[in-house]
Design a protein around this motif. Structure first.
Motif, mmCIF file in Angstrom:
data_model
loop_
_atom_site.group_PDB
_atom_site.id
_atom_site.type_symbol
_atom_site.label_atom_id
_atom_site.label_comp_id
_atom_site.label_asym_id
_atom_site.label_seq_id
_atom_site.Cartn_x
_atom_site.Cartn_y
_atom_site.Cartn_z
ATOM 1 N N GLY A 29 0.221 -1.349 0.264
ATOM 2 C CA GLY A 29 0.183 0.025 -0.106
ATOM 3 C C GLY A 29 0.960 0.942 -0.305
ATOM 4 N N THR B 52 -1.930 -2.880 -3.328
ATOM 5 C CA THR B 52 -2.167 -3.607 -2.793
ATOM 6 C C THR B 52 -3.232 -3.255 -1.898
ATOM 7 N N ALA B 53 -3.548 -1.718 -1.722
ATOM 8 C CA ALA B 53 -4.246 -1.181 -1.040
ATOM 9 C C ALA B 53 -4.836 0.083 -1.606
ATOM 10 N N THR C 101 -6.407 -5.892 -3.810
ATOM 11 C CA THR C 101 -6.894 -6.010 -3.053
ATOM 12 C C THR C 101 -8.369 -6.557 -2.165
ATOM 13 N N CYS D 237 -7.352 -7.464 1.325
ATOM 14 C CA CYS D 237 -7.114 -6.035 2.946
ATOM 15 C C CYS D 237 -8.880 -6.145 3.448
ATOM 16 N N SER D 238 -8.096 -6.078 5.001
ATOM 17 C CA SER D 238 -8.618 -6.242 6.394
ATOM 18 C C SER D 238 -9.598 -5.156 5.975
ATOM 19 N N GLN E 50 -8.918 -1.590 6.952
ATOM 20 C CA GLN E 50 -7.667 -1.670 5.566
ATOM 21 C C GLN E 50 -8.170 -0.270 5.336
ATOM 22 N N THR E 51 -9.899 -1.303 4.137
ATOM 23 C CA THR E 51 -10.260 -1.028 3.534
ATOM 24 C C THR E 51 -11.227 0.522 3.914
ATOM 25 N N ARG F 217 -13.625 -2.546 -5.863
ATOM 26 C CA ARG F 217 -12.343 -2.412 -5.823
ATOM 27 C C ARG F 217 -11.591 -1.976 -6.839
#
Length: 390
Positions: free
Chosen positions: A97, A138-139, A180, A183-184, A187-188, A241
């Motif tokens: 990220g 990735t985020a 993504t 992602c938790s 995180q989202t 996403r």
């Protein structure tokens, strides 16, 4: 609208499986790279394997630097710079990220600098050259995959500062929404708040004659409001996403800011929270934003909040202006707290009254006092902090 130069030359490989184009892109400029990532989730979700495969297929060697922190440290920048010098690495590849990408950008400068890497953060004019930067996102949050800025923390001095250089703009970035999916929820949520905050910082401007830029900003905000909760409920929803990912890039790549003056008020205040308490950046932004909005709402700023309420939240323009503005702010806070499940108060993230004064002094920069949407002095920042304690 002020004069400006605008060039975002990052090549974007967007969509499923686009990582295969990364290795050939890197090979054009480097045979050996530093592969930078965070806590290791990329090894559990398969992203690492995909990246290594494209590097191997293209004949690109790599040295690894894992462990980048959520608020990347200058100590990690130094480790990366030293590895580049030791192994003669020619580029830096960030997989992660915004924290990982920010760290990688300053590593790219530190690799070509003989002094203390913190110099490059405190005084960006010391950055003369930067190794080519590449990223695999990735985020969706910071937009660092498509801008030339970076934010680095020094925990010894409790400073979190931004730096930047044209050479820090990634040469190419892979934006695969599938990356993504894992992602938790936290995180989202925090990432969505970050995207919205970048947009707010540009949208709430002293000038009011930016129809095109305002319309773009409103579209980004509405995208986050629509797709943030969908991504929370269904993490593998590709369209959600994908929309958040593309919104992230355009919220901060200059598209909605060029020609405007802005001082990034809420970011300046939040950086102090992260520097002293190491909290999640997006959480701090979401807590502070509604409080900042209430603090700066006045007869002079009313029309901007009305525009926000009508165009972003769909409020009835026939309502009294003050009612529209206050409802828009309430809806903003409700979105963060009840739709995205972000903490509502500073106490919930471990912050009390003890450091408010010193943080306010550091947050109230010259820019905040002169160029902000509404000037903020230390006493204003303290008032905003206190209103967020709950």
């Amino acid at each position: 609208m002020y004069n400006f130069d605008f060039c975002v030359s990052t090549q974007i490989f967007f969509g499923k499986g686009q990582v295969v184009k990364l290795g050939p892109a890197i090979k054009k400029v480097a045979d050996k790279v530093l592969l930078v990532y965070g806590g290791g989730s990329i090894k559990r979700n398969g992203v690492y394997d995909d990246v290594v495969r494209t590097l191997n297929d293209s004949g690109v060697e790599f040295v690894e630097l894992p462990g980048v922190e959520p608020n990347p440290r200058v100590t990690t920048v130094k480790k990366g710079g030293d590895l580049c010098k030791e192994h003669g690495l020619q580029a830096v590849l960030a997989v992660g990220g915004g924290s990982t990408i920010d760290c990688s950008k300053v590593i790219g400068a530190a690799a070509l600098y003989d002094g203390d890497p913190w110099d490059l953060v405190v005084d960006r004019t010391k950055i003369q050259k930067v190794l080519p930067i590449f990223s695999v996102l990735t985020a969706s949050a910071t937009g660092s995959e498509m801008d030339n800025g970076a934010v680095i923390s020094n925990m010894e001095t409790n400073d979190k500062l931004g730096t930047g250089h044209p050479g820090m703009l990634p040469v190419a970035s892979v934006l695969d929404p599938v990356y993504t999916y894992t992602c938790s929820a936290h995180q989202t949520s925090a990432g969505t708040a970050d995207i919205m905050s970048h947009t707010f910082e540009n949208y709430f401007s002293k000038a009011d004659d930016f129809m095109l830029l305002d319309g773009m900003a409103e579209a980004i905000l509405k995208t986050c409001i629509k797709y943030g909760p969908i991504a929370l409920e269904k993490p593998d929803d590709y369209e959600a996403r994908a929309n958040l990912m593309w919104a992230s890039s355009h919220a901060i790549n200059g598209l909605i800011s060029k020609g405007k003056a802005d001082a990034w008020s809420v970011h300046s205040m939040e950086h102090q929270l992260s520097a002293y308490y190491d909290i999640t950046h997006g959480d701090g932004l979401a807590i502070l934003t509604p409080a900042w909005m209430r603090h700066v709402l006045s007869d002079a700023t009313l029309d901007r909040f009305v525009k926000y309420g009508v165009n972003v939240w769909g409020l009835d323009p026939a309502l009294p202006k003050r009612e529209i503005a206050e409802k828009a702010i309430d809806l903003t806070q409700d979105f963060f707290v009840n739709k995205m499940h972000i903490p509502a108060t500073l106490r919930e993230v471990g912050i009390d009254e003890s450091k408010l004064e010193i943080m306010a002094q550091k947050a109230s920069t010259k820019a905040l006092q002169t160029a902000a949407f509404v000037p903020l002095y230390p006493e204003d920042v303290v008032a905003i902090y206190k209103s967020c304690l709950g």
